[in-house]
Design an enzyme around this catalytic site. Structure first.
Site: not given
Ligand SMILES: NC(=O)c1ccc[n+]([C@@H]2O[C@H](COP(=O)([O-])OP(=O)(O)OC[C@H]3O[C@@H](n4cnc5c(N)ncnc54)[C@H](O)[C@@H]3O)[C@@H](O)[C@H]2O)c1
Length: 249
Positions: A140, A155
């Site tokens: 991230s 985080y």
């Molecule tokens: N959305 C943002 O702005 C952003 C920015 C940078 C990084 N990220 C990263 O992107 C990734 C995806 O996030 P997103 O924004 O699509 O969020 P999201 O909440 O839509 O998706 C996250 C998914 O991970 C699953 N999950 C959670 N804990 C888990 C576990 N222990 N084992 C297996 N699955 C698990 C959840 O059920 C969900 O389906 C994450 O790693 C997040 O930290 C997101």
């Protein structure tokens, strides 16, 4: 079609508006067979069914090594081969340093960082035996700029740990034909913010984004596609920013 005859495993791809789900759709459009692993087992199955025939949805907790091994065994059994692993699962928590409890710290580090290790360990022996593989890891912009957008310091720490882990794996696994890279997205409009991102916060954040918009899940999915495909065959240990210019360094 960039992924013809390839099979891909994507963690955290059950949530409807998430980055993992958008990646699964894009990979299928490019000819891949996809396995979705998610803590939400029912959601994973439904997401796989939505992708069409031949895809797989399994319950898996990336923070649990045994759960990762069991899922890997099932996927390899069903598909026969796994070419691509996308370590995408993650969770966030918008708190400040003094508010982080030991349990918060453990949970955020376990899912975001240790989960990358455990799920990679579950597939590396298979990839090594085939002398090929591409592993993409979710970090991230929070790791690079010291948080301050949505996730807390724990985080940021966990996502920074992912960068070190991925680079070290890239160095170690390169001779086995396995590439390992990371993506560092800025603020992407998914449900990870749990509805806590107000219009006022959004407007403030936009002031710092040269491309003048928040990211979409598909913006990140296309970078995962690049890293998964042979377009990036000489790329390993890299970190690709997907942030609209929020951080230029
Ligand atoms: N959305 C943002 O702005 C952003 C920015 C940078 C990084 N990220 C990263 O992107 C990734 C995806 O996030 P997103 O924004 O699509 O969020 P999201 O909440 O839509 O998706 C996250 C998914 O991970 C699953 N999950 C959670 N804990 C888990 C576990 N222990 N084992 C297996 N699955 C698990 C959840 O059920 C969900 O389906 C994450 O790693 C997040 O930290 C997101």
């Amino acid at each position: 079609m960039l992924l013809t005859d390839k099979t891909a495993v994507i963690s955290g791809a059950a949530s409807a508006r998430g980055i993992g789900r958008a990646t699964a759709r894009l990979f299928v459009q490019h000819g891949a067979r996809v396995a979705i692993l998610d803590l939400d087992a029912a959601g994973a199955k439904a997401a796989a069914a939505e992708l069409g025939d031949g895809h797989l949805g399994l319950g898996c907790d990336v923070a649990d090594a045994q759960s990762c091994r069991a899922a890997a065994e099932q996927v390899i059994g069903a598909f026969g081969q796994v070419d691509i692993l996308v370590n995408n699962a993650g969770i966030s928590q918008p708190v400040k340093t003094m508010e982080i409890t030991p349990a918060d710290w453990q949970r955020i580090v376990d899912v975001n960082m240790t989960g990358v290790l455990f799920l990679s360990q579950a597939f590396i022996p298979h990839m090594r035996a085939r002398r090929q593989g591409s592993i993409a890891c979710m970090s991230s912009v929070s790791a690079q700029r010291g948080g301050g957008i949505f996730g807390g310091p724990h985080y940021s720490a966990a996502k920074a740990g992912v960068l070190g882990l991925a680079k070290a794996m890239a160095r170690e696994l390169g001779p086995d034909g396995i590439r390992v890279n990371s993506v560092t997205p800025g603020l992407i409009q998914t449900d990870i913010t749990g509805g806590k991102l107000t219009p006022a916060m959004k407007a403030e954040i936009l002031k710092g984004i040269p491309l003048n918009r928040l990211g979409e899940a598909e913006d990140v999915a296309r970078i995962y596609l690049f890293l998964a495909s042979d377009l990036s065959s000489y790329v390993t240990g890299a970190v690709i920013d997907v942030n609209g210019g929020m951080l230029i360094h």
